[in-house]
Design an enzyme around this catalytic site. Structure first.
Site, mmCIF file in Angstrom:
data_model
loop_
_atom_site.group_PDB
_atom_site.id
_atom_site.type_symbol
_atom_site.label_atom_id
_atom_site.label_comp_id
_atom_site.label_asym_id
_atom_site.label_seq_id
_atom_site.Cartn_x
_atom_site.Cartn_y
_atom_site.Cartn_z
ATOM 1 N N GLU A 1 -7.021 18.719 -12.220
ATOM 2 C CA GLU A 1 -8.146 17.772 -12.214
ATOM 3 C C GLU A 1 -9.458 18.443 -12.610
ATOM 4 O O GLU A 1 -10.475 17.766 -12.780
ATOM 5 C CB GLU A 1 -8.279 17.110 -10.831
ATOM 6 N N PHE B 1 6.006 16.362 -8.075
ATOM 7 C CA PHE B 1 5.486 16.687 -9.408
ATOM 8 C C PHE B 1 5.487 18.192 -9.625
ATOM 9 O O PHE B 1 5.831 18.662 -10.702
ATOM 10 C CB PHE B 1 4.063 16.135 -9.586
ATOM 11 N N GLU C 1 5.993 21.050 -13.010
ATOM 12 C CA GLU C 1 5.106 22.211 -13.116
ATOM 13 C C GLU C 1 5.897 23.514 -13.043
ATOM 14 O O GLU C 1 5.959 24.247 -14.045
ATOM 15 C CB GLU C 1 3.986 22.091 -12.060
HETATM 16 P P1 NFD Z 1 1.900 15.127 -3.944
HETATM 17 P P2 NFD Z 1 3.069 16.671 -6.091
HETATM 18 N N1 NFD Z 1 3.159 6.438 -5.397
HETATM 19 O O1 NFD Z 1 0.697 15.424 -3.087
HETATM 20 N N2 NFD Z 1 -0.461 15.907 -10.105
HETATM 21 O O2 NFD Z 1 3.622 18.076 -6.064
HETATM 22 C C1 NFD Z 1 1.882 6.581 -5.848
HETATM 23 F F1 NFD Z 1 1.190 5.504 -6.106
HETATM 24 O O3 NFD Z 1 3.138 14.672 -3.257
HETATM 25 C C2 NFD Z 1 -1.708 15.396 -9.960
HETATM 26 O O4 NFD Z 1 4.033 15.574 -6.270
HETATM 27 O O5 NFD Z 1 2.172 16.462 -4.773
HETATM 28 N N3 NFD Z 1 1.286 7.765 -6.008
HETATM 29 C C3 NFD Z 1 -1.913 14.039 -9.725
HETATM 30 C C4 NFD Z 1 1.992 8.867 -5.735
HETATM 31 C C5 NFD Z 1 -0.819 13.196 -9.656
HETATM 32 C C6 NFD Z 1 3.321 8.817 -5.273
HETATM 33 C C7 NFD Z 1 0.437 13.721 -9.815
HETATM 34 C C8 NFD Z 1 3.902 7.536 -5.106
HETATM 35 N N4 NFD Z 1 5.166 7.404 -4.689
HETATM 36 C C9 NFD Z 1 0.617 15.059 -10.046
HETATM 37 N N5 NFD Z 1 3.757 10.086 -5.123
HETATM 38 C C10 NFD Z 1 -3.298 13.412 -9.538
HETATM 39 N N6 NFD Z 1 -4.365 14.097 -9.805
HETATM 40 O O6 NFD Z 1 -3.374 12.228 -9.157
HETATM 41 C C11 NFD Z 1 2.747 10.889 -5.454
HETATM 42 N N7 NFD Z 1 1.679 10.159 -5.810
HETATM 43 C C12 NFD Z 1 0.377 10.663 -6.285
HETATM 44 C C13 NFD Z 1 -0.151 17.345 -10.358
HETATM 45 C C14 NFD Z 1 -0.676 10.704 -5.222
HETATM 46 O O7 NFD Z 1 -1.917 10.402 -5.853
HETATM 47 C C15 NFD Z 1 -1.131 18.370 -9.804
HETATM 48 O O8 NFD Z 1 -1.354 19.339 -10.841
HETATM 49 C C16 NFD Z 1 -0.712 12.144 -4.813
HETATM 50 O O9 NFD Z 1 -2.006 12.541 -4.419
HETATM 51 C C17 NFD Z 1 -0.435 19.059 -8.625
HETATM 52 O O10 NFD Z 1 -0.194 20.442 -8.847
HETATM 53 C C18 NFD Z 1 -0.289 12.851 -6.073
HETATM 54 O O11 NFD Z 1 0.599 11.966 -6.740
HETATM 55 C C19 NFD Z 1 0.909 18.348 -8.493
HETATM 56 O O12 NFD Z 1 1.093 17.601 -9.689
HETATM 57 C C20 NFD Z 1 0.425 14.132 -5.881
HETATM 58 O O13 NFD Z 1 1.548 13.981 -5.020
HETATM 59 C C21 NFD Z 1 0.887 17.418 -7.302
HETATM 60 O O14 NFD Z 1 2.000 16.595 -7.298
#
Ligand code: NFD
Length: 317
Positions: free
Chosen positions: A122, A198, A203
């Site tokens: 971000e 994610f 990643e």
């Molecule tokens: P997380 P992560 N439905 O905290 N990144 O490892 C909806 F609506 O579980 C950044 O998966 O960690 N939203 C962003 C969801 C988004 C849902 C994705 C769901 N079922 C990935 N699951 C960003 N800036 O928005 C997850 N989300 C959303 C990259 C929710 O907004 C970053 O570089 C949550 O705050 C980071 O290293 C966010 O996805 C890694 O992937 C992250 O879910 C975080 O993904």
């Protein structure tokens, strides 16, 4: 028969129309203008001297992003749709600075400090332009749905889910040197490392073996919650295996001092945050040792030049 018809109709209605409790927002109004404004803020002010800039103009970038999802179905949007935007907005990442996060978005960004300590997705132009926005397309005019977008659980590769998948992959591919991942070891409902997050899906598997040397994990635990997992157990063991199997070094630290201090800034009076006070002001918290003229006010700035007879030059209570 009538009853069966009723059930079929109810199911169809539930699938096609939002229920009363469904408050999914639609595409953020003025989304293109927001992207253009954010882009100028990014390149002219906020990250001007922090990160290398992208090649595309702000109008061109906003247009490429808008075109990627407009007039497209809101679900099953392939990541390839966003590729022209990703290519135009791509930046080089500084060595040893990439910070990934899972479950700790706010804390990771406080620690990163807008690219000064670390760089999150971000903090890059790709993530900065659209973070926190909502968007999805539709076949009928105007090509974007401003009433309701599906949630990520409604369908696979919803418009913004496929964006973040593509963005996460591009970010990981650009990381160089030591990379850091911050995650939460206190959640009973969700392990700190999940292969289907994610981080686990888009990643870690896309870190470049020729560019990345090690994966350094920061495992955090909120101050008032027990450690469900530590660096030595639970999903961290699987993470270590997945990291080393890819040929990277693995390091993991539970609650580094810097993170504790960040957490304590939000909650300075909690018992776990008395470490600084106890060290710098021995006797504080011990009521019989208080100096009557210096009540024990937390957050009061000590006068380091006050003559107290304390040879260390620190205030004496
Ligand atoms: P997380 P992560 N439905 O905290 N990144 O490892 C909806 F609506 O579980 C950044 O998966 O960690 N939203 C962003 C969801 C988004 C849902 C994705 C769901 N079922 C990935 N699951 C960003 N800036 O928005 C997850 N989300 C959303 C990259 C929710 O907004 C970053 O570089 C949550 O705050 C980071 O290293 C966010 O996805 C890694 O992937 C992250 O879910 C975080 O993904």
């Amino acid at each position: 028969m009538a009853l069966q018809m009723f059930f079929v109709l109810s199911l169809l209605l539930a699938m096609t129309s939002p229920s009363a409790s469904d408050n999914n927002p639609g595409t953020t109004p003025h989304i293109q203008d927001i992207c253009i404004g954010r882009c100028y803020d990014y390149s002219q002010i906020k990250y001007k001297s922090v990160l290398p800039q992208a090649s595309g103009s702000c109008e061109e970038l906003a247009d490429k992003f808008f075109t990627a999802f407009s007039h497209q179905p809101p679900c099953s949007l392939s990541m390839a749709h966003y590729q022209p935007f990703m290519d135009a907005a791509k930046q080089a990442l500084p060595e040893d600075k990439a910070l990934f996060w899972s479950g700790v978005k706010q804390l990771a960004h406080e620690y990163a400090g807008d690219g000064r300590r670390f760089v999150t997705l971000e903090d890059t132009l790709i993530g900065y332009l659209v973070d926190g926005l909502v968007w999805c397309g539709q076949g009928s005019p105007p090509g974007q749905n401003y009433s309701r977008c599906p949630s990520w659980n409604d369908c696979p590769l919803e418009s913004s889910e496929s964006f973040w998948a593509a963005a996460s992959k591009a970010f990981a591919e650009s990381a160089r040197g030591r990379v850091t991942v911050m995650t939460d070891g206190s959640r009973a409902d969700r392990p700190a490392y999940r292969r289907d997050s994610f981080f686990g899906k888009y990643e870690l598997p896309f870190l470049n073996k020729a560019l990345v040397t090690s994966v350094d994990v920061i495992l955090t635990h909120p101050l008032d919650q027990p450690a469900v997992e530590t660096c030595e157990n639970g999903s961290l063991v699987q993470l270590m295996q997945d990291v080393t199997a890819r040929g990277f070094n693995f390091n993991c630290e539970d609650d580094p001092q810097a993170i504790l201090h960040l957490l304590c800034a939000d909650d300075p009076v909690i018992r776990e945050c008395q470490l600084v006070t106890k060290y710098m002001f021995p006797g504080r918290g011990d009521s019989e040792k208080y100096h009557p003229n210096h009540p024990p006010v937390l957050n009061s700035k000590p006068n380091l030049f006050e003559s107290t007879g304390n040879t260390a030059g620190l205030p004496y209570y």
